[in-house]
Design a protein around this motif. Structure first.
Motif: not given
Length: 342
Positions: A173, A176-177, A180, A212, A338
């Motif tokens: 998890e 995945n952060h 993303e 992914a 990001r």
């Protein structure tokens, strides 16, 4: 024939009463004499209070706690004071005291545990770690001595009471952060591969990359100590690569502090130049700059649950083995952003 105190006294060149005082750690016995007597005891295989019936019937109202490194290193990591706080709270509420044992090597750790068991110093033991081929765990199983573990056993899982998080899911998890947020070059910094917690968090990281469609790069993996210095060393390795990562999953908050400090020396900022996520949510995670996005594993609860399970086991020898999973949650803070380099 069993070795007696008289045999040890004769080998060490002291009186039997002196051997008894060494066993009791009497302050009036000189360090040199203590060393000579302890060497004789070890060489002859003598252990005080080894009678199994005595061990079964007498209660010390104490529990032992074993850390997997020397005290000076272990107590640098805020994980240990917090887990000890959880253990201590339950022990105190149930009228138990706590005896702490550490060791820089497997041999030193085993010797400390043998002293606790053979010396009838504690009723049970909590291991604050889980590692592959652990001589301490094997010894406790062989002696059928009550113990619990924080972490998932590498083997014989159904026979050992343990308290853990789902570290595979946590690793997935938190990775995945980063995915993303658009990161596709993600490194992993973990502790020793002898530690099950490292293997589980690494597996979760790898599963996230696989799902992914991202490559699993060996040069993006670094294993070092769960210390600030370990994080600093890892930065040297990762940022000497031709294509360094834009995101890092780090298996421990204290290592992360070292990573951030070293990145600053490289002229890189978190999260502007690189995003970082971590594990444990120790108090440093919230006050460091920037505050860390990290997996909160609820350290205090791990300790308190381990103590409850151990004391239940001490009071009832027939208590079945349990697996208790403490839920985790992710604390989203300011160490990620990001990826704009795509």
């Amino acid at each position: 024939m069993a070795v007696t105190i008289k045999d040890v006294a004769s080998a060490a060149g002291v009186a039997p009463s002196t051997v008894s005082r060494v066993i009791a750690d009497h302050p009036r016995i000189s360090p040199a004499t203590k060393k000579r007597v302890k060497k004789a005891m070890k060489d002859m295989g003598y252990h005080p209070n080894v009678n199994a019936r005595s061990l079964a019937n007498r209660s010390t109202q104490a529990i032992g706690v074993v850390m997997s490194s020397s005290a000076d290193k272990a107590l640098q990591n805020p994980f240990f004071p917090e887990v000890l706080r959880g253990i201590s709270a339950i022990a105190h509420s149930l009228d138990y005291s706590m005896l702490l044992s550490t060791g820089g090597t497997d041999e030193e750790m085993l010797e400390g545990v043998e002293r606790m068991v053979y010396g009838n110093r504690v009723d049970g033991i909590i291991l604050l770690y889980s590692q592959i081929n652990d001589p301490v765990m094997n010894f406790l199983l062989e002696k059928e001595f009550p113990f619990t573990m924080i972490g998932k056993p590498f083997d014989r899982v159904d026979e050992i009471t343990h308290v853990d998080n789902d570290n595979i899911r946590g690793g997935k998890e938190i990775t995945n952060h980063l995915i993303e947020l658009g990161h596709d070059r993600i490194a992993f910094i973990g502790g020793s591969t002898d530690l099950v917690v490292t293997l589980d968090r690494l597996k979760g990281y790898q599963v996230a990359l696989q799902e992914a469609g991202l490559p699993i790069r060996e040069d993006y993996r670094v294993h070092t100590e769960f210390l600030k210095s370990g994080g600093r060393d890892a930065v040297h390795q990762l940022f000497s690569l031709e294509n360094p990562p834009t995101g890092i999953v780090i298996a421990d908050d204290l290592m992360t502090i070292g990573v951030i400090n070293m990145l600053e020396e490289f002229g890189m900022l978190v999260p502007e130049n690189i995003s970082i996520v971590s594990f444990n949510n120790v108090y440093l995670a919230e006050v460091t700059r920037p505050p860390l996005t990290t997996v909160d594993i609820h350290i205090y609860e791990l300790g308190s649950q381990a103590a409850k399970c151990l004391i239940e086991k001490v009071r009832n020898k027939d208590e079945p083995a349990k697996r208790i999973i403490v839920p985790f949650n992710i604390k989203h803070r300011l160490s990620t952003q990001r990826n704009e380099t795509l």
